[in-house]
Structure formats: structure tokens, C-alpha cells
Motif scaffolding. Structure first.
Motif, mmCIF file in Angstrom:
data_model
loop_
_atom_site.group_PDB
_atom_site.id
_atom_site.type_symbol
_atom_site.label_atom_id
_atom_site.label_comp_id
_atom_site.label_asym_id
_atom_site.label_seq_id
_atom_site.Cartn_x
_atom_site.Cartn_y
_atom_site.Cartn_z
ATOM 1 N N LYS A 11 9.302 12.781 1.307
ATOM 2 C CA LYS A 11 9.699 12.300 1.111
ATOM 3 C C LYS A 11 10.126 11.881 -0.600
ATOM 4 O O LYS A 11 10.409 10.948 -0.858
ATOM 5 N N ASP A 12 9.253 12.354 -0.985
ATOM 6 C CA ASP A 12 8.899 11.878 -2.216
ATOM 7 C C ASP A 12 8.379 9.773 -2.822
ATOM 8 O O ASP A 12 9.659 9.756 -3.070
ATOM 9 N N VAL A 13 8.289 9.484 -1.806
ATOM 10 C CA VAL A 13 7.897 8.058 -1.896
ATOM 11 C C VAL A 13 6.457 7.539 -2.035
ATOM 12 O O VAL A 13 5.811 8.431 -2.035
ATOM 13 N N SER A 14 6.585 6.605 -2.677
ATOM 14 C CA SER A 14 5.553 5.654 -3.088
ATOM 15 C C SER A 14 4.350 4.961 -2.185
ATOM 16 O O SER A 14 5.258 4.183 -1.165
ATOM 17 N N PHE A 15 3.690 4.977 -2.025
ATOM 18 C CA PHE A 15 3.049 4.423 -0.465
ATOM 19 C C PHE A 15 1.280 4.258 -1.313
ATOM 20 O O PHE A 15 0.750 5.098 -2.318
ATOM 21 N N GLU A 16 1.181 3.288 -0.655
ATOM 22 C CA GLU A 16 -0.821 3.168 -0.755
ATOM 23 C C GLU A 16 -1.008 3.745 1.193
ATOM 24 O O GLU A 16 -0.639 2.605 2.241
ATOM 25 N N MET A 17 -2.222 3.862 0.827
ATOM 26 C CA MET A 17 -2.674 4.392 2.029
ATOM 27 C C MET A 17 -4.509 3.115 2.118
ATOM 28 O O MET A 17 -5.020 3.476 0.866
ATOM 29 N N THR A 129 -3.910 1.389 6.627
ATOM 30 C CA THR A 129 -2.691 0.129 6.753
ATOM 31 C C THR A 129 -2.556 0.775 5.521
ATOM 32 O O THR A 129 -2.715 1.295 4.733
ATOM 33 N N LEU A 130 -0.770 0.953 5.718
ATOM 34 C CA LEU A 130 0.496 1.934 4.936
ATOM 35 C C LEU A 130 0.732 0.730 3.953
ATOM 36 O O LEU A 130 1.776 -0.170 4.881
ATOM 37 N N LYS A 131 1.355 0.895 3.092
ATOM 38 C CA LYS A 131 1.730 -0.083 1.791
ATOM 39 C C LYS A 131 2.341 0.604 1.351
ATOM 40 O O LYS A 131 2.577 1.699 0.748
ATOM 41 N N ILE A 132 3.883 -0.107 1.773
ATOM 42 C CA ILE A 132 5.103 0.745 0.765
ATOM 43 C C ILE A 132 6.110 0.025 1.058
ATOM 44 O O ILE A 132 5.887 -1.356 1.171
ATOM 45 N N ALA A 133 7.204 0.794 0.153
ATOM 46 C CA ALA A 133 8.194 -0.415 -0.605
ATOM 47 C C ALA A 133 9.173 0.104 1.317
ATOM 48 O O ALA A 133 9.466 0.732 1.616
ATOM 49 N N PRO A 134 9.651 -1.408 1.095
ATOM 50 C CA PRO A 134 10.580 -1.207 2.659
ATOM 51 C C PRO A 134 11.969 -0.120 2.820
ATOM 52 O O PRO A 134 12.247 -0.347 4.097
#
Length: 148
Positions: A11-17, A129-134
């Protein structure tokens, strides 16, 4: 977690595990651990209706879910929380670890999560935990309705 990472990358989204040594069991524990507002946590629930199962991604400060309002949004008569056994059967994950993205269920999304640049939620594993934009969470789910 491999399927989760594959989906997020596709999905080419920014995230942090984020991995952590302890299991986070509640929105309040997550807020305390990460030093964030409780509303920035995003519990992912599974609901049962007479028409099948639906997931709901909520803001941690929502309080009790109004099941009558949810039933009205979904056009059904009755809504209740799925049992822990059913959640695991349907999703493959235990309550408290249900990932924010990747379930093959219709989803209700809490609009109040958009107050934050990022939210924190499940990955399918108790100690990450997943840190991600809503907006990315919204894009990676089958959203069929919104909770205000």
C-alpha cells in the motif's frame, strides 16, 4: 506478521513497527508506555451481527461503544462483541493483538482518530505495536462506515 508487513509495503504507506518487552493489555497501558494520549491508541474489536462479523477500529478514549448506533450504521438489528474464541477463530489473533490492518472483514472506523498524525495499535503479536497514520489505517481496511 509477514503478511502485515507485505500488505503495508504494497500500500506504500509509512509505518513503524515497535517491539517492546512487555505485553500491552489495554489502551491505558499503551498510552502510558508510549507517552501518548489515550485517544491515540486504536483498539481493533470484532463485532457480531445477525448478518455476520464486522471489525471496528476505535479511538482509545471513546468509552463504551453504542451498539444501537452501530446497528443503525450497519442496517442490522443486533450488534454485540464477538467472544474471545470467535475473534481468534475468525481473525487468527487473540483479543488485544488483533492487527490494525489486514483483516478480511468489513470495518467501521472511528473518525476521531483523525485528530492525531499517528495512532498506535495491534500487529498480531503481543509484544509489538504498529505506529501509523489514521488515513493509512483507513486505506488498508474495508471501511463500510464511520463512527463519530
Amino acid at each position: 506478521m509477514t503478511a502485515l508487513l507485505t500488505l503495508l509495503k504494497s500500500k506504500d504507506v509509512s509505518f513503524e513497527m515497535i517491539t517492546h518487552p512487555q505485553t500491552i493489555r489495554s489502551a491505558q497501558e499503551g498510552a502510558d508506555y508510549f507517552g501518548i494520549e489515550i485517544g491515540q491508541t486504536a483498539p481493533h474489536l470484532v463485532l457480531e451481527t445477525e448478518n455476520g462479523y464486522v471489525s471496528a477500529i476505535l479511538s482509545g478514549d471513546r468509552g463504551r461503544l453504542d451498539f444501537q448506533a452501530v446497528a443503525a450504521i450497519l442496517g442490522c438489528q443486533e450488534v454485540k462483541l464477538a467472544s474471545p474464541k470467535k475473534v481468534e477463530e475468525i481473525t487468527g489473533f487473540r483479543i488485544g493483538t488483533v492487527p490494525l490492518v489486514g483483516l478480511s472483514l468489513p470495518c467501521l472506523f472511528d473518525r476521531s482518530l483523525f485528530r492525531y498524525p499517528v495512532v498506535y495499535g495491534g500487529t498480531g503479536e503481543a509484544q509489538s505495536t504498529l505506529k501509523i497514520a489514521p488515513a493509512a489505517v483507513e486505506a488498508c481496511n474495508q471501511v463500510v462506515g464511520y463512527l463519530d
